[in-house]
Design a protein around this motif. Structure first.
Motif, short mmCIF file in Angstrom:
data_model
loop_
_atom_site.label_atom_id
_atom_site.label_comp_id
_atom_site.label_asym_id
_atom_site.label_seq_id
_atom_site.Cartn_x
_atom_site.Cartn_y
_atom_site.Cartn_z
N GLU A 3 -6.18 -0.83 -7.45
CA GLU A 3 -6.63 0.46 -6.94
C GLU A 3 -6.15 0.74 -5.52
O GLU A 3 -6.60 1.69 -4.89
N ASP A 4 -5.25 -0.11 -5.00
CA ASP A 4 -4.69 0.06 -3.65
C ASP A 4 -5.79 0.10 -2.60
O ASP A 4 -5.84 0.99 -1.75
N ASP A 5 -6.66 -0.91 -2.65
CA ASP A 5 -7.77 -0.99 -1.69
C ASP A 5 -7.89 -2.41 -1.14
O ASP A 5 -8.98 -2.87 -0.84
N SER A 48 -8.84 -4.61 -6.41
CA SER A 48 -8.43 -3.92 -5.18
C SER A 48 -6.91 -3.76 -5.13
O SER A 48 -6.41 -2.79 -4.57
N PRO A 53 0.82 -1.22 0.00
CA PRO A 53 0.00 0.00 0.00
C PRO A 53 0.85 1.27 0.00
O PRO A 53 2.05 1.23 0.29
N GLN A 66 -6.93 -3.65 1.71
CA GLN A 66 -7.35 -3.72 3.11
C GLN A 66 -8.87 -3.81 3.22
O GLN A 66 -9.41 -4.57 4.03
N ALA A 67 -9.58 -3.07 2.38
CA ALA A 67 -11.05 -3.13 2.39
C ALA A 67 -11.53 -4.48 1.91
O ALA A 67 -12.51 -5.03 2.45
#
Length: 405
Positions: free
Chosen positions: A381-383, A378, A114, A385-386
């Motif tokens: 899009e650097d997501d 994800s 991240p 963790q979600a």
């Protein structure tokens, strides 16, 4: 990493004390060093310690080569800031063999870091994943492109070549394929030679980890006289043909194990006779767990020994080939200094379950589920963790075992 000789005993004692303090400050970079493509971060402790000699010694052990080629981004004026994605490829046979033999990638891992550089995620792509491999010309045997399993991309890119050229072209076509199906442009890459990791474990003495399912070896066993022997007849494609009478295979039972170097290498190669019948999903999970266990053990066992550390660096350097993506290793090291082994999360595509389809001309292939495609989105899009918060069962359990005994 030896200190400059001093002319008096006091200076020698001071140098020795400084050396000990530096070794105690190394865990982060050495943990990365013995991990996966995260060897790119192996220098962070040295960077923080301010030892130019240590930094140079560590850098010199890393084999570097342009692997990504046209699949990577612009290599000039690259910045270490922001989210990073590293493509890690494990091989079942290193190039250098008969050029007529295709070398297929044994494991394919996307490592996502991240933007805050506080943690890392490992996402494995099943080697049997059905993909569209783009056309590619390696200068010897052009490939016209087509639908196939993702591990064939390395083979088609490297066919007709040997040595470094085979590695570079095979990796480039695989990276182009990954980029095509995920939309992710790798920032760096690395080839992992699991055979080379045998020497890493040799330096450590052993590696301790939790085996999450009983695993029977198809490669290693003993005959009635206790001599090493192959327990199964293996087909040319690597699958099992039949059991060899009188030979007992090695069996790694569920539970805590401290593997010898030979056992560790054998365990991470197994996919056919796993208790849960999860085949490649099981093997990719075990390889992730093994690498993480090695990282943890380096921190606990390998860093406080001035005699072990140089050998450890040398072994890792031989086990991996790295493409730094145009960012100096020293910069990778400093930026990733906060990532520890416990900050690494491994994630299962398809939640570790089969989603197979028979494809004419290809055979049985794995299809990435809609949720797996969300996972890859994800990453892009650097997501991540979600995604992990919404899909906790997709996270692989830790495997490190106590190192006592």
């Amino acid at each position: 990493m030896s200190q400059t000789p001093r002319s008096n005993a006091r200076a020698e004692r001071t140098a020795a004390g400084t050396k000990r303090r530096r070794i105690r400050r190394i865990p982060r970079w050495a943990a990365w060093c013995t991990g996966v493509g995260v060897v790119l971060m192996l220098l962070s402790g040295a960077a923080l310690g301010g030892s130019e000699a240590l930094l140079n010694a560590a850098t010199s052990k890393v084999t570097q080569r342009n692997l990504l080629g046209s699949a990577g981004g612009e290599r000039h004026h690259q910045s270490i800031t922001g989210a990073k994605n590293i493509l890690l490829v494990g091989l079942d046979a290193r190039p250098g063999q008969n050029p007529n033999d295709l070398v297929r990638s044994d494991s394919i891992i996307l490592m996502h870091i991240p933007a805050d550089h506080s943690k890392a995620y490992l996402v494995s792509l099943p080697r049997d994943t059905l993909v569209e491999i783009p056309a590619y010309d390696n200068g010897v045997r052009p490939y016209r492109g087509g639908q196939n399993k993702i591990n064939a991309a390395f083979a088609f890119g490297s066919q007709g070549l040997t040595g470094a050229a085979a590695e570079s072209h095979g990796f480039e076509l695989l990276a182009l394929t990954v980029k095509h199906i995920t939309g992710i442009t790798p920032d760096a890459g690395a080839i992992i030679d699991f055979t080379g990791f045998k020497q890493v474990v040799q330096t450590l003495g052993r590696v301790c980890m939790y085996v999450d399912e009983t695993t029977t070896s198809i490669h290693v066993g003993k005959d009635a006289n206790g001599r090493p022997a192959g327990p199964y007849k293996i087909n040319p494609d690597g699958t099992v043909n039949h059991r060899i009478p009188g030979v007992t295979p090695n069996i790694y039972t569920k539970g805590n194990h401290c593997f010898s170097p030979a056992e560790a290498l054998d365990f991470v190669r197994q996919r056919d006779l796993l208790a849960n019948r999860d085949y490649d999903y099981g093997r990719q999970r075990h390889q992730q767990q093994f690498l993480k266990a090695v990282m943890k053990q380096v921190v606990s066992d390998g860093l406080n020994s001035p005699t072990k550390l140089p050998s450890l660096l040398s072994a890792v350097g031989k086990a991996m080939t790295v493409d730094d993506g145009g960012i100096k290793l020293e910069d990778w090291a400093f930026a990733m200094r906060g990532i520890k082994p416990d900050s690494i999360t491994t994630i299962k595509t398809n939640n570790g379950t089969f989603n197979s389809r028979s494809v004419p001309g290809v055979g049985s292939a794995e299809i990435l589920s809609p949720t797996s495609l969300q996972l890859l989105k994800s990453v892009r899009e650097d997501d991540v963790q979600a995604f992990v918060a919404a899909h906790p069962t997709w996270v692989t359990a830790d495997s490190a075992a106590p190192t006592t005994g």
